[in-house]
Design a protein around this motif. Structure first.
Motif: not given
Ligand SMILES: *[C@@H]1O[C@H](CO)[C@@H](O)[C@H](O)[C@H]1NC(C)=O
Ligand SMILES: *[C@@H]1O[C@H](CO)[C@@H](O)[C@H](O)[C@H]1NC(C)=O
Ligand SMILES: *[C@@H]1O[C@H](CO)[C@@H](O)[C@H](O)[C@H]1NC(C)=O
Ligand SMILES: *[C@@H]1O[C@H](CO)[C@@H](O)[C@H](O)[C@H]1NC(C)=O
Ligand SMILES: *[C@@H]1O[C@H](CO)[C@@H](O)[C@H](O)[C@H]1NC(C)=O
Ligand SMILES: [Ca+2]
Length: 441
Positions: A177, A180, A183
């Motif tokens: 998380k 993520n 990003f």
């Molecule tokens: C981050 O999380 C979102 C929602 O869970 C998802 O749609 C997205 O692809 C993720 N991005 C990455 C770079 O993992």
């Protein structure tokens, strides 16, 4: 009951929960203070208070952070309560059992097992209603006890399943998380620069110097010579010098690593790889903290250039490149290969450097259980178990024998073919550099 398991599980749960609550609390406070600017943009970078010169404190407001935990978590509490209730029931049952056993013992032959089998009771007591009542009570209680025992067994089974949701899973979850979120923050940062009023205010102040976050910003103002420049990828953090390649493939590259003559020893400690070492004009590792800050500040692509001793030059690019912070052991995020040298960072299912932690000879974060890949291959790298690429290996000036601890790129043409005399090939030059994904030359 496995009390020890309970405590561990609850502690893990509380730790994770506590972390989330604190994080949420902070964002909430920020939000209240900045209610007015809230609609303009979900993420803001702004100066706080009055200040002069370069010492101004900055404040970043992030959108509220909500992490989903597996739904079993809410059930832990439920189960704990149920077990607690059952315990109390059993306790009281046992107590009343003991009480009536005493009474029964008083009024019947010693040794009689009539407690559980009323039909065998002694004839001389047949008319005694008190004893009959007691007996039926005891029987009821004992069947209730049996049921309770079964329920406890079932609950115990459920508990053991819950134990599988262990700390590792939570850690991995939070890790991914955080990566993520980085990003998300990066992309919001891009959007904000055009929309946020605070950003505009900052930029319109005459005292404000333009911040050069990486080499592409120097390219943008017309710098065309490959040189050392000073960059500030994170305005709140320190600035530092980097070598900029303004010639290769359109220029604007910030060089992270270079090998060309073996003048610098790359068998180094965690601390060395963290801070960086070598000579920016010759051979060096820029440093994991700096690489983290650079890849955090913008979405970056990675380019790797290699040349062997036959003069063959090939390259690899990765459209996605991010290195996490030290707390997350500088975990590598790399993806979307293109190029001519082959995708050695993702060679196969079993040799994949993506999402691996950084390992050095003195810090084992690899996936090889019975040893340290960094120690064995004389390098700091994002080792799997152990490698299909290792650009920080030893510099050999020619073919070598023994452990494959030289600079290595596993998809290089012919590199894994058997060589006469068991020799292994080596590389003359290697270079790693990054540039913003949305760079325009
Ligand atoms: C981050 O999380 C979102 C929602 O869970 C998802 O749609 C997205 O692809 C993720 N991005 C990455 C770079 O993992
Ligand atoms: C959350 O914020 C409130 C009010 O700002 C404060 O009273 C409380 O102690 C904070 N809780 C935590 C866990 O930080
Ligand atoms: C490089 O450094 C390591 C660790 O300090 C040392 O063992 C090794 O001998 C050095 N290599 C060379 C070629 O100096
Ligand atoms: C600066 O960046 C380093 C490396 O990521 C980090 O450890 C440090 O906490 C940062 N300092 C500030 C003031 O943000
Ligand atoms: C790889 O790069 C080449 C040359 O720049 C380009 O033509 C091609 O579309 C790229 N392929 C992918 C999958 O990005
Ligand atoms: Ca290991």
């Amino acid at each position: 009951m496995k009390a020890a398991h309970w405590y561990r599980l609850s502690a893990a749960f509380l730790a994770a929960y506590g972390f989330l609550v604190v994080a949420h609390n902070e964002t909430e406070t920020d939000e209240i203070q900045d209610e007015t600017a809230r609609d303009a943009c979900p993420l803001r970078l702004e100066r706080r208070g009055r200040c002069e010169g370069e010492e101004c404190p900055y404040q970043v407001s992030l959108p509220p952070l909500t992490l989903q935990l597996p739904k079993q978590f809410s059930r832990i509490e439920e189960v704990v309560k149920e077990v607690q209730n059952l315990k109390e029931i059993i306790h009281s049952l046992r107590k009343s059992c003991q009480d009536c056993k005493l009474q029964a013992d008083d009024s019947r032959d010693p040794g009689g097992n009539a407690l559980l089998l009323p039909s065998t009771r002694a004839p001389e007591l047949a008319g005694d209603n008190r004893v009959e009542e007691l007996e039926s009570q005891v029987n009821e209680l004992s069947s209730e006890l049996k049921n309770a025992k079964e329920e406890i067994n079932i609950l115990q089974g459920r508990l053991e399943k819950l134990n599988l949701v262990n700390m590792n899973n939570i850690e991995n979850y939070v890790d991914s998380k955080v990566a993520n979120l980085t990003f998300v923050v990066n992309s919001l940062d891009g959007k904000c620069s055009s929309k946020c009023p605070n950003q505009e205010q900052i930029q319109s102040r005459p005292v404000q110097h333009l911040i050069y976050k990486d080499c592409s910003d120097y390219y943008a103002i017309g710098k065309r010579s490959s040189e050392i420049y000073r960059v500030t990828p994170d305005p709140k953090n320190s600035s530092f010098e980097v070598f900029c390649d303004m010639e290769t493939m359109g220029g604007g590259w910030t060089v992270l690593q270079a090998r060309l003559d073996g003048s610098v020893n790359f068998t180094r400690t965690w601390r060395d790889y963290k801070a960086g070492f070598g000579n920016l004009r010759r051979e060096f590792w820029l440093g994991n903290d700096k690489i983290h800050l650079l890849t955090k500040s913008k979405e970056m692509i990675l380019r790797i250039d290699l040349e062997d001793f036959n003069g063959v030059k090939l390259y690899a690019t990765y459209d996605q490149f991010y290195v996490a912070n030290e707390f997350l052991k500088y975990r590598l995020h790399v993806g979307n290969y293109n190029g001519t040298a082959g995708d050695a960072l993702h060679y196969s299912k079993h040799y994949n450097h993506n999402l691996k932690f950084f390992t050095t000879p003195d810090r084992d974060n690899d996936r090889y259980p019975s040893g340290n890949c960094g120690l064995y291959y004389s390098s700091g790298w994002w080792f799997d178990a152990c490698l299909s690429a290792n650009l920080n290996g030893k510099y050999y000036h020619q073919k070598y024998k023994g452990v494959r601890n030289g600079i290595f790129w596993g998809t290089w043409p012919g590199i894994s073919d058997a060589q006469t005399g068991g020799y292994k090939s080596s590389f003359k030059e290697a270079k790693m550099m990054i540039r913003p994904k949305h760079f325009k030359s």
